[in-house]
Structure formats: structure tokens, C-alpha cells
Write a protein that holds these residues in place. Sequence first.
Motif, PDB file in Angstrom:
ATOM      1  N   TYR A 236      22.603  10.613  46.024  1.00 47.53           N
ATOM      2  CA  TYR A 236      23.742   9.725  45.124  1.00 47.53           C
ATOM      3  C   TYR A 236      24.644  11.515  44.591  1.00 47.53           C
ATOM      4  N   LEU A 237      24.464  12.316  45.248  1.00 49.53           N
ATOM      5  CA  LEU A 237      24.933  13.694  44.283  1.00 49.53           C
ATOM      6  C   LEU A 237      26.658  13.714  45.890  1.00 49.53           C
ATOM      7  N   SER A 238      27.240  14.142  44.660  1.00 50.67           N
ATOM      8  CA  SER A 238      28.839  14.190  44.686  1.00 50.67           C
ATOM      9  C   SER A 238      28.862  15.463  46.157  1.00 50.67           C
ATOM     10  N   GLU A 239      30.030  15.642  47.180  1.00 44.67           N
ATOM     11  CA  GLU A 239      30.362  16.717  47.053  1.00 44.67           C
ATOM     12  C   GLU A 239      31.137  17.620  46.553  1.00 44.67           C
ATOM     13  N   ARG A 240      31.853  17.003  45.484  1.00 45.59           N
ATOM     14  CA  ARG A 240      32.439  17.593  44.781  1.00 45.59           C
ATOM     15  C   ARG A 240      33.142  16.930  43.716  1.00 45.59           C
ATOM     16  N   ALA A 241      32.371  17.943  42.254  1.00 41.60           N
ATOM     17  CA  ALA A 241      32.870  17.119  40.866  1.00 41.60           C
ATOM     18  C   ALA A 241      34.099  17.548  40.670  1.00 41.60           C
ATOM     19  N   TRP A 242      34.191  19.724  41.058  1.00 42.39           N
ATOM     20  CA  TRP A 242      35.091  19.949  39.915  1.00 42.39           C
ATOM     21  C   TRP A 242      36.266  19.227  40.747  1.00 42.39           C
ATOM     22  N   GLY A 243      37.420  19.243  40.045  1.00 45.19           N
ATOM     23  CA  GLY A 243      39.267  18.789  40.137  1.00 45.19           C
ATOM     24  C   GLY A 243      38.854  17.381  40.352  1.00 45.19           C
ATOM     25  N   THR A 244      37.892  16.950  39.418  1.00 43.12           N
ATOM     26  CA  THR A 244      37.699  15.658  39.352  1.00 43.12           C
ATOM     27  C   THR A 244      38.462  14.815  37.701  1.00 43.12           C
ATOM     28  N   VAL A 245      39.024  13.605  37.365  1.00 44.72           N
ATOM     29  CA  VAL A 245      39.562  13.358  36.953  1.00 44.72           C
ATOM     30  C   VAL A 245      38.405  13.603  35.199  1.00 44.72           C
ATOM     31  N   ARG A 246      37.098  12.653  35.812  1.00 50.75           N
ATOM     32  CA  ARG A 246      35.744  13.049  34.650  1.00 50.75           C
ATOM     33  C   ARG A 246      35.860  13.910  34.063  1.00 50.75           C
ATOM     34  N   GLU A 247      36.217  15.100  34.574  1.00 50.25           N
ATOM     35  CA  GLU A 247      35.888  17.034  34.683  1.00 50.25           C
ATOM     36  C   GLU A 247      37.493  17.273  33.714  1.00 50.25           C
ATOM     37  N   ASP A 248      38.318  16.785  33.550  1.00 50.54           N
ATOM     38  CA  ASP A 248      39.731  17.148  33.072  1.00 50.54           C
ATOM     39  C   ASP A 248      39.520  16.972  31.469  1.00 50.54           C
ATOM     40  N   TYR A 249      39.088  17.955  30.714  1.00 47.67           N
ATOM     41  CA  TYR A 249      39.582  17.469  29.310  1.00 47.67           C
ATOM     42  C   TYR A 249      41.282  18.494  28.721  1.00 47.67           C
ATOM     43  N   SER A 250      41.910  18.244  29.572  1.00 45.40           N
ATOM     44  CA  SER A 250      43.178  19.153  29.439  1.00 45.40           C
ATOM     45  C   SER A 250      44.062  18.505  28.622  1.00 45.40           C
ATOM     46  N   ASP A 251      45.301  18.970  28.018  1.00 45.20           N
ATOM     47  CA  ASP A 251      45.730  18.229  27.032  1.00 45.20           C
ATOM     48  C   ASP A 251      47.046  17.814  28.076  1.00 45.20           C
ATOM     49  N   ASN A 252      47.415  17.633  29.182  1.00 46.92           N
ATOM     50  CA  ASN A 252      48.294  17.801  30.508  1.00 46.92           C
ATOM     51  C   ASN A 252      47.587  17.088  31.737  1.00 46.92           C
ATOM     52  N   GLY A 253      46.802  16.205  31.980  1.00 48.39           N
ATOM     53  CA  GLY A 253      46.215  15.634  32.816  1.00 48.39           C
ATOM     54  C   GLY A 253      45.866  17.011  34.244  1.00 48.39           C
ATOM     55  N   ASP A 254      46.273  17.680  34.012  1.00 51.36           N
ATOM     56  CA  ASP A 254      46.089  18.421  35.343  1.00 51.36           C
ATOM     57  C   ASP A 254      45.087  19.037  35.107  1.00 51.36           C
ATOM     58  N   ALA A 255      43.795  18.023  36.732  1.00 52.62           N
ATOM     59  CA  ALA A 255      42.346  17.697  36.819  1.00 52.62           C
ATOM     60  C   ALA A 255      42.075  19.465  37.514  1.00 52.62           C
TER      61      ALA A 255
ATOM     62  N   LEU B  60      33.681  20.471  20.410  1.00 52.33           N
ATOM     63  CA  LEU B  60      35.312  20.093  20.581  1.00 52.33           C
ATOM     64  C   LEU B  60      36.282  19.440  20.891  1.00 52.33           C
ATOM     65  N   PRO B  61      37.049  18.286  20.159  1.00 53.51           N
ATOM     66  CA  PRO B  61      37.798  16.982  20.506  1.00 53.51           C
ATOM     67  C   PRO B  61      38.411  17.453  21.298  1.00 53.51           C
ATOM     68  N   PRO B  62      38.741  16.820  22.928  1.00 54.24           N
ATOM     69  CA  PRO B  62      39.850  17.117  23.636  1.00 54.24           C
ATOM     70  C   PRO B  62      41.126  17.256  22.585  1.00 54.24           C
ATOM     71  N   PRO B  63      42.353  17.677  23.358  1.00 59.43           N
ATOM     72  CA  PRO B  63      43.434  18.098  22.838  1.00 59.43           C
ATOM     73  C   PRO B  63      43.826  16.592  22.740  1.00 59.43           C
ATOM     74  N   PRO B  64      44.958  16.564  22.046  1.00 61.58           N
ATOM     75  CA  PRO B  64      45.948  15.092  21.688  1.00 61.58           C
ATOM     76  C   PRO B  64      46.421  14.417  22.987  1.00 61.58           C
ATOM     77  N   GLY B  65      46.578  15.457  23.761  1.00 67.00           N
ATOM     78  CA  GLY B  65      47.500  14.394  25.181  1.00 67.00           C
ATOM     79  C   GLY B  65      46.316  13.700  26.392  1.00 67.00           C
ATOM     80  N   HIS B  66      45.182  14.755  26.606  1.00 65.37           N
ATOM     81  CA  HIS B  66      44.376  13.805  26.625  1.00 65.37           C
ATOM     82  C   HIS B  66      43.517  12.594  26.159  1.00 65.37           C
TER      83      HIS B  66
END
Length: 915
Positions: A43-62, A414-420
Motif C-alpha cells: 500500500y506504500l506509494s513509490e512517490r509522495a513528493w511532487g503530488t497535489v496532496r503535499e502541495d500547500y503553495s499559493d499557485n498550485g505548483d506541486a 499555519l493556514p495555507p495561502p489564499p490561492g491554495h
Amino acid sequence: MTMPPPSTPPRGSTAEHARLAQATGLAEDNLFESNPWYEWGPYLSERAWGTVREDYSDNGDAWDFFPHDHARSRAYRWNEDGMAGLSDVHHELCLALALWNGVDPILKERMFGLTGPQGNHGEDVKEYWWYLDGLPSHAWLRWRYHYPQETFPYQRLIEENARRSRDEAEFELIDTGIFDQGRYWAVDVAYAKASPTEVLAKITIKNHASEEATLSVLPTLWFHNTWQFSGGEAPRLFLDGDGIAVDHPRLAGYRLDAAAAADGARPQALFCDNETNVPRLFGAAAITDYPKDGINDHVIAGADTVNPDKRGTKAAWWYKITVPAGGEAEIRLRLHRPDQIVSPTGGVWSDQYFDEIVASRERDSDEFYAALAPDDIDEEKMRVLRQSCAGLIWSKQMYPYRVARWLDGDPGQLPPPPGHRTGRNSGWRHLDSFDVLAMPDPWEYPWFAAWDLAFHTITWAHLDPAFAKYQLLVLLREWFQHPNGALPAYEWSFDDVNPPVHALAALRVFVIDGATDLNFLERIFQKLLLNFTWWLNREDPEGNNIFGGGFLGLDNISPIDRSHLPPGVKLDQADGTAWMAYYSVAMLALAVLLAERDSVYEDMVVKFLEQLVLVMDALEDSGCYDPSDGFFYDLLTDAFGNREPIKVQTLVGVIPALPAMTLPTRNTDRIQRLQKRFARRMEAQNRQILDWRIRGTGDSRRGLVSIVPPDQLARIFATLFDESAFLSPHGLRAISKRHSTPYQVPGMPGATIEYEPAESHTAMYGGNSNWRGPVWFPINYLVIRSLLQYDQFFGPEFTIEYPTGSGRKLALRDVADDLANRLISIWLPDPDGRRPVYGGVELLQTDPAWKDNLFFNEYFHGDNGAGLGATHQTGWTALVADLLLDPPGRTHRLIFYDDDRATPGVSPLAAGPAG
């Protein structure tokens, strides 16, 4: 992989079938709480980095928010990743492999690849590993990886691919020459369960170099960091004698025992914490002296970053293995819960006990696949079957994603930025997943995709029908399906629209499972009604039964971006409308089946028959069909009201031919009675529709439900099966090869398309997927199933020229069989021993250590069958297993049949419209 024993056990009688039968719950409930054998799985992923779930950016650049360089040092929020990894079903405790060749700058803890912006054709993994075997209960799993002994060329791969244009091929790890001298390790990992709570791991490492070499092998155990976000107390790993012990509210008592190496040396236990290395990444104060990358820094540089007290939330056994040239070494581990040992020997740790369990589970796998496969399957086809199914099994992942919390942020953080908070997926606050799902690909697509998943379930139905049903039902549950009826497309944009294929998949799963579980069909029918209504209301804005949907999963198949049209431009989509007809046919089939048990569903038979006729007439009146070409096209209306077809021949124009279902006499009679409801309004059309759609007399009478008449069908097939157009040696191309000369949309500069048999030259939809020429499995599969439905109605006397221009006439069943064989041949050695899937890569074609390890790619070269796109997209490409297990030319199973076309020995109920 060993071959099946001489005597083939009956289907359902194997040890693995007995394990699967231990489930006590229903598929619509939490399946993974119902069977103890599901407790531990891949059940373990081979990539968790660069995914939407781990993206808390303002512009959605996962990709940039959480890059590969952060992965070893930064705790994940939603899930974990690793190599050859297992986790418990709650994704709380993970076990995976780490390696170090003595020269790399970092431990090899996860597969490396390029991000979407870095790759000249989008995201692209740059490693070589394979899924060699697996049982659906995970009682047996086998995985292999080839690890270079020279310094891994991380930067060179980034720079060379950045230098290359979209007109050039991707620069792969093999292209660097790093394997040319044979200086690499072949690392083989096998997991064998002695019981649901006892997992044995055998790691075999082979030195392929011509000189002695040393490898650090670090089997690693760690907790997913949930305490940071929940405010709870962290669990603990600690050294207890020869084992790493677990202190955790649910998993207490587990331990990872490690045997001594062959030379008698004990591995060293290393401990750190699964906490972010804040000073390294962000320049702030440390959370702990022993952060997530503490083991990495200690092994690579001797840093004082592992806990001398031998405790933490991440731990590894550090083996340093020296292997002579061409030699092998073996490491043995045991993840178990001593208080729950159920094996007859009491689970005493010994080499004999270990060998017996491993050998027994491998035999179980041999027996399981021998029971599934046709009796006359040969060694190479069995290899394709087992490895394709293994990839499907290894692609299961725990998928935790609570969208409301992801949008708002965690309490106390800390809350995510408004764009997120107002951006991607903000309209899906209800979605709250904590489910094991069948992923398309564990590295390039480590998140569910709705229409991919529907195809996954077809092969899963052969392996584990309960899991297949669970996958279809879970996306229709209230924590996935939108209150307005929409289904989430995929993590990057739940709002995108995928083809509505879940009803088709449900029919096929129903059939493969024995065609008896009407409760499953009834449950799925009720929820699909909501989705069908959403399609009517949202994708037919003008109420004229001409449907859109945008790219509909076919990405860049059009010269224009069908999901983002210029202002004032309207597009009538031939495939959008045909998909809705397909949906109507599948729902009609479900209603007919359910009406056999409950006459209440006769109203639904009427509803979907009527809907099919409405779509049929709308498509006929739309002008999408060009009688001069005998083909369907999208129609573009510009801002001035000018209407022109986009006259490029793609699979878009084939999809109207696919909706088809043959009904036996009893259902034909019912439909004839029910048609009176709308006969007055559509009298002329109904007469035309029905007169050629009834064949036979008496008990052999049958009816055809489809949207194209025989003359249109024959003309579409003439184009589809022309080797200078769609038909390739290895399946149907996405675009006709005749478009080798680019097609330009009149009046729209830059809106061009041409036949591109390999990687795409356009950046539309990220550039990592190409529907402009290659062979894709899902549509090929639907064509095969539709041919069988037409053959069921027309019979063997209805033939077409195949291939077009050959002068050879074949019945449609034989055409389906040949097309299936073309697809299967992608992995089979040709007379020279070369597999088309590996193209011109000599190492993969000829080296004994490489050539029998198979990749199941996202798509395949339109001329030579070479694998392209995502390397491990076994999800829908595993449909090859269904073609092997249910050969179209012999034992194909159809939903409805009548005696004069029944295949001896085949159940009367078997697959549905194009299913």
C-alpha cells in the motif's frame, strides 16, 4: 518465476482462493477490515513528493513545492513512499528498502525521476525496476531493481533532458552508459506471509560486475507522521534484542527481526525520527537532533544524526554486504507479532522454517495462476499474465485525502495561502478518502484516476472479485461522489470529465465473477443514476442530446484543447455524444438484468432505451457523420456561427461505433412492448431503427441495441482496420497514419495535428501523454468487446475485409481475436527473440538479466509497439490479462446470449456492452 505444476487445480480450489474467501464483510463495506490477509500489503506509494496532496503553495505548483531533494528530509503530510514497500492497511507503519552503493550522494530510498517541467515529455521516472509476481492477498510478492554501482547521474539526467526539445527522445538512465560494463546490482525482494501477522522478507543481491563490490542494504521501518498534525503522542520504535520493536496503540507487539549476514555479521540498528530537517530546508530551529534524513547523513558522511539510545520513529537495519564478481548474497527479515503466531511450528525462527514458508507461498502463486489460465497457455504468455497481474497488485495504495482539511490547513498549524484555499479542488470539500485504491502507476500517477480505475477492475475481477467490486463502489460512495452526481476525475483536477465507463466495468466484473451478484449491480445502478443525471444536466447545456466533456481522458487527441475553447467557440463532440450513448446502453443492460428479478426496473428499461434513441437521433442530426468519408468528426462553431467539421480521423470518430449490446428473445420482446411509449413521437425513426435490429426466429430470435446502422459500421471498420490508417501490427493507433501530413483547422492558426507514433511534440495537458498516434489499451479493448457483441447478433455469416484491402473476409469474432493477439504480441518474443515492448534498446532485448522482466507501459509506439509514457502503468494495460484469460476467439463471455451462438462450456451470462 517458476512455471505451473503439471496438474492444474480447479479455479477456486487453491490456497490463495481460500485466503480471499476469508473476508467476512461485503464489498460495499470496508473490505480491508474484513479479511485479515489484507492487513499488510504493498500500500506504500513509490512517490509522495511532487503530488497535489503535499502541495500547500499559493499557485498550485506541486512539483516545486515538494521536490525530490526535499523527500529524504521532509516529513510527508498525507502518505509515505519507498522502494519495494509494504504498509499496514491503516498506513501507520511502513517497511521499505534503502540502498547505498558507496559513492552516491544520498541513500537510494525512493525512485528518482524528472518533474513535469523538467522532462522534455513531462514527468518521467529514471530507474529500472519490475514487479515479477504477486498474489492478491499479498501472501506472496516479488520485486526486482537494478542499481548502478557507479555514481547515479542525477544531475546529468536533469540537464540533458532540459537541453532536449519535444522533437527529441527522452534521455534515459540506460542512455548514460552506466550499465554498459555490467557494473550494477540486481536486487530481488520477495515477501512471503506465514500468516496475516507474519511477513518474511528475502532480499537477494547479485553483483553483476566483473570485480568484488560492497553494497549497503538498509531495510527501513518507520511510522507515518500523523502526530505532528493531530497533536497526539508520537509512537516509538526501539531496539529489543535482535529486533526493532513497535510501541503503538494498534500495532504494539510487532517487531522487525533481522538474521545475520552469510558471514555471520550482525546488522547495525540505526534510529532517527520521521521529522522534517528544518535547518537544512528552511534555516529554522531543529525539531530533533535526529531528523528524517538522519540515517542518510550517518551512512553517507558519518554524521552524528542517529539516536544513540536506539529509539525513534524511523529505524533501519544496516547491512554492509561484500559480494564477489557474479556472486549473490541473501538477507532475511521477519516482520511479525509474536503473540499472534498461528503457524503449525509456532513460528520458531530458523532457516528451515523460512525456506519452507517462502517455497510454499511461491507454489501457491504457481497454483493460483495455473488455475486462472487456459490449459494450453505457453510459457511466454504465462509470463505476461503473471507480471501484468503482479504490477496491478503492487499498484494498490492507501489513499488518504481529506480535502476540507487540506484546503483549510491543520488545526494548530499555519493556514495555507489564499490561492491554495480557493484553488484546485476547492469545490470538492466533501471528498474524504481513507481507502486502498488501485492506482494507475505507483510513481508517475500515484493517485486514483476514475476512468483508469474502471478498467483496472476488469482484470481485478479475475484475481479478487471482491476487491474489484469495492473499487467500483467506493468512487460512488458519499465521500467520493459529488452531491451533484459528478465523479472525481483525478487528484490534479477532480472537476475534469472522464468517459463514463463505470457501468461498462460493472457489467464485465459481474460476468467474470459468475454473473450471479445482482445485489452488486443494483447497488451500483442506483448511484450511477445520479451520475447519469449529472451528465444530462451538465454536459448537455443546450438540452439537445449533443454532449461535450472536453478532452474526455483522450488528452491531446484534437488539434485544439477541447476543454479550453477560445471565447465564442462551441464544439459538438462526436465522442462526448457517443460516450453518452455508451452509458445509456450499459445502463439499459443493467436495467434489463435487474428487471429479470424485479419488474420495477422495467421503467428504467424504458428510460434508457428512450435516452439511447434520443442520443442516436441527435447524433444523426448533428452532422458529425460525414457520409462522403464514412466517419464521425467533431464539429466546430465559431463566434460568427460558421460550422465546420474538424476533419482529422482519430479514435473520436470510432467511438460512435462502440455502443452495442445483443439481447436474447425474452428481452427483445420486452423492449418491443415498451417501445410503444414513444413510438408515436418517433414512429418513422423507430421503424427504421428496429427493422434490421431483429434477427432469427423462435427461440433464436435476438435484438441489437446500437447507434450506427450496418452500412455506417462497415465503413467505419473499413477505415479502422486499414493498415495504412489505424491498424498497426500491435493494435489500433489513436490517429490515422494518413495524417503524417499535418492537418490544420481552417481559420485557427496553430491548431494543427499530425500522426505522432511515439512521444508527443505538443505541451497540451503537460506533454506526458500522447493520443496523437500511439496504441492505447483501453480503446483497443473496448473495440474488441464491441466486435464480440456485434458478432453475437450478426453471426458468422457477417464478415468484413480484414485487414482492409487484403481480400480476406473474417467474421467479427475472428477480427476481435486477431486484434487481441496483436496487442498481446507487444510482450512476446518475435522469431528473433526480440520483444516489441523494448524497441531498439539492446540491453533490454538481449541481456539475460533484463530481457524477461516486463514493463507494462502507458501506451505503445504506433508502428513498432515499443513501450512509451509511464513505465509501470499496469493499471489499464493489465487488460492484456483479461485478453489472455478470456480469449475472444474461444471462450469470450457475453452478458446475454442465445443458443445458436453460445460457446460450449461457457456460462450463459458473461460480459456486457463492449464488456
